[in-house]
Design an enzyme around this catalytic site. Structure first.
Site, PDB file in Angstrom:
ATOM      1  CE1 TYR A 127      -3.221   3.010   0.804  1.00  0.00           C
ATOM      2  CE2 TYR A 127      -1.928   3.313   2.813  1.00  0.00           C
ATOM      3  CZ  TYR A 127      -2.880   3.763   1.912  1.00  0.00           C
ATOM      4  OH  TYR A 127      -3.491   4.978   2.120  1.00  0.00           O
TER       5      TYR A 127
HETATM    6  N1  NAP Z   1      -7.556   4.645   6.244  1.00  0.00           N
HETATM    7  C1  NAP Z   1      -6.578   5.435   6.683  1.00  0.00           C
HETATM    8  O1  NAP Z   1      -6.299   5.500   7.882  1.00  0.00           O
HETATM    9  C2  NAP Z   1      -5.796   6.256   5.674  1.00  0.00           C
HETATM   10  C3  NAP Z   1      -4.688   6.966   6.123  1.00  0.00           C
HETATM   11  C4  NAP Z   1      -4.034   7.805   5.217  1.00  0.00           C
HETATM   12  C5  NAP Z   1      -4.485   7.922   3.916  1.00  0.00           C
HETATM   13  N2  NAP Z   1      -5.561   7.187   3.481  1.00  0.00           N
HETATM   14  C6  NAP Z   1      -6.025   7.395   2.102  1.00  0.00           C
HETATM   15  O2  NAP Z   1      -7.095   8.331   2.146  1.00  0.00           O
HETATM   16  C7  NAP Z   1      -7.839   8.250   0.920  1.00  0.00           C
HETATM   17  C8  NAP Z   1      -9.333   8.384   1.149  1.00  0.00           C
HETATM   18  O3  NAP Z   1      -9.748   7.600   2.247  1.00  0.00           O
HETATM   19  P1  NAP Z   1     -11.320   7.351   2.512  1.00  0.00           P
HETATM   20  O4  NAP Z   1     -11.434   6.610   3.791  1.00  0.00           O
HETATM   21  O5  NAP Z   1     -12.066   8.602   2.289  1.00  0.00           O
HETATM   22  O6  NAP Z   1     -11.614   6.386   1.282  1.00  0.00           O
HETATM   23  P2  NAP Z   1     -12.846   5.385   1.033  1.00  0.00           P
HETATM   24  O7  NAP Z   1     -14.041   5.821   1.818  1.00  0.00           O
HETATM   25  O8  NAP Z   1     -12.336   3.978   1.215  1.00  0.00           O
HETATM   26  O9  NAP Z   1     -13.135   5.675  -0.509  1.00  0.00           O
HETATM   27  C9  NAP Z   1     -12.342   5.222  -1.535  1.00  0.00           C
HETATM   28  C10 NAP Z   1     -13.155   5.387  -2.797  1.00  0.00           C
HETATM   29  O10 NAP Z   1     -12.352   4.941  -3.925  1.00  0.00           O
HETATM   30  C11 NAP Z   1     -13.280   4.405  -4.835  1.00  0.00           C
HETATM   31  N3  NAP Z   1     -12.716   3.513  -5.839  1.00  0.00           N
HETATM   32  C12 NAP Z   1     -12.074   2.341  -5.635  1.00  0.00           C
HETATM   33  N4  NAP Z   1     -11.800   1.755  -6.821  1.00  0.00           N
HETATM   34  C13 NAP Z   1     -12.291   2.591  -7.783  1.00  0.00           C
HETATM   35  C14 NAP Z   1     -12.328   2.531  -9.209  1.00  0.00           C
HETATM   36  N5  NAP Z   1     -11.818   1.504  -9.884  1.00  0.00           N
HETATM   37  N6  NAP Z   1     -12.905   3.549  -9.898  1.00  0.00           N
HETATM   38  C15 NAP Z   1     -13.462   4.596  -9.221  1.00  0.00           C
HETATM   39  N7  NAP Z   1     -13.457   4.714  -7.870  1.00  0.00           N
HETATM   40  C16 NAP Z   1     -12.878   3.706  -7.164  1.00  0.00           C
HETATM   41  C17 NAP Z   1     -14.254   3.639  -3.971  1.00  0.00           C
HETATM   42  O11 NAP Z   1     -15.442   3.448  -4.704  1.00  0.00           O
HETATM   43  P3  NAP Z   1     -16.367   2.102  -4.595  1.00  0.00           P
HETATM   44  O12 NAP Z   1     -17.440   2.433  -3.622  1.00  0.00           O
HETATM   45  O13 NAP Z   1     -16.853   1.949  -6.002  1.00  0.00           O
HETATM   46  O14 NAP Z   1     -15.465   0.983  -4.157  1.00  0.00           O
HETATM   47  C18 NAP Z   1     -14.438   4.578  -2.792  1.00  0.00           C
HETATM   48  O15 NAP Z   1     -15.537   5.447  -2.958  1.00  0.00           O
HETATM   49  C19 NAP Z   1      -7.400   6.971   0.245  1.00  0.00           C
HETATM   50  O16 NAP Z   1      -6.494   7.323  -0.803  1.00  0.00           O
HETATM   51  C20 NAP Z   1      -6.634   6.239   1.351  1.00  0.00           C
HETATM   52  O17 NAP Z   1      -5.645   5.402   0.800  1.00  0.00           O
HETATM   53  C21 NAP Z   1      -6.224   6.358   4.351  1.00  0.00           C
END
Ligand code: NAP
Length: 214
Positions: A127
């Site tokens: 990741y």
């Molecule tokens: N979790 C953590 O603690 C953490 C920490 C630092 C950074 N981040 C980063 O923060 C960012 C946002 O986090 P979040 O929690 O807001 O994300 P999230 O709620 O998991 O949303 C990710 C979105 O990406 C979409 N997606 C996935 N595959 C796709 C595709 N092929 N085409 C179009 N859309 C697609 C998903 O859509 P579907 O509904 O269609 O799947 C979902 O709506 C991410 O980049 C994550 O890596 C996370």
């Protein structure tokens, strides 16, 4: 401003789209599931149907934008393949489309730890490597980029106060609501161009923290 947020139904993305729409921007969110469109419309955003992985190019969606935001993610349950096609491949496709169309402004949601993926363990390694490679590709693109690397995301209410720092290697959490507010602000502040910053909850009002970034 016309802003395309890729990963438009994500938890940060929906809040960001709401903030952009509320201030009068044309807030467009790229989603791959038509049933998510109503949630975007409910926050005043325009749903755009497309798939980061299946579509060869994102140019049709980026066309007309003044800025793009990468807010997609394969998610913690995903395997290595989707980290390559979403976290890296999707961000690269967005960079390529922005560059081809002359859309210079690109704000990236990256992650803490991306400065040293080798220090992580387990599924965090691929990741963070995908995030690091996506960031590098964007930096090398010559676009007007800002890379925000939040700590662990929570669904707590936003506090409006953060710690934004270019001193990389921190570890703490931050509410998604505050990440969305920082991204919305960064789009307005040109001095954030060319900055890689980690983001945690903190005690500096978001407007001041974003404007202090260099
Ligand atoms: N979790 C953590 O603690 C953490 C920490 C630092 C950074 N981040 C980063 O923060 C960012 C946002 O986090 P979040 O929690 O807001 O994300 P999230 O709620 O998991 O949303 C990710 C979105 O990406 C979409 N997606 C996935 N595959 C796709 C595709 N092929 N085409 C179009 N859309 C697609 C998903 O859509 P579907 O509904 O269609 O799947 C979902 O709506 C991410 O980049 C994550 O890596 C996370």
């Amino acid at each position: 401003m016309d802003v395309l947020v890729v990963g438009g139904h994500g938890k940060i993305a929906l809040q960001l789209l709401g903030l952009l729409a509320a201030r009068g921007d044309r807030a467009r969110g790229l989603i791959r599931k038509p049933e998510q469109a109503a949630d975007l419309e409910a926050v005043g955003a325009v749903p755009v149907l497309g798939d980061l992985e299946a579509d060869a190019s994102l140019e049709p969606y980026v066309k007309g934008a003044d800025a793009v935001v990468f807010a997609a993610g394969a998610g913690p349950g995903s395997g290595d393949a989707r980290k390559a096609t979403v976290d890296l491949g999707g961000a690269v496709k967005l960079t390529d489309a922005a560059k081809a169309l002359g859309v210079r402004r690109y704000v990236m949601i990256s992650s803490i730890g991306a400065q040293d993926p080798g220090a992580a363990t387990g599924s965090m390694v691929p990741y963070l490597k995908a995030k690091a490679d996506a960031d590098r590709y964007l930096i090398d693109s010559g676009l007007d980029w800002t890379i925000i690397r939040p700590g662990g995301l929570t669904d707590e209410p936003g506090t409006g106060r953060v710690r934004l720092t270019t001193d990389l290697g921190g570890r703490a959490s931050v509410p998604r609501a505050d990440v969305a507010a920082v991204l919305a602000e960064a789009l307005l502040v040109p001095s954030t161009i060319g900055v890689v910053a980690e983001l945690f909850t903190g005690d500096v009002p978001i407007g001041d923290a974003v404007r202090a970034l260099r």
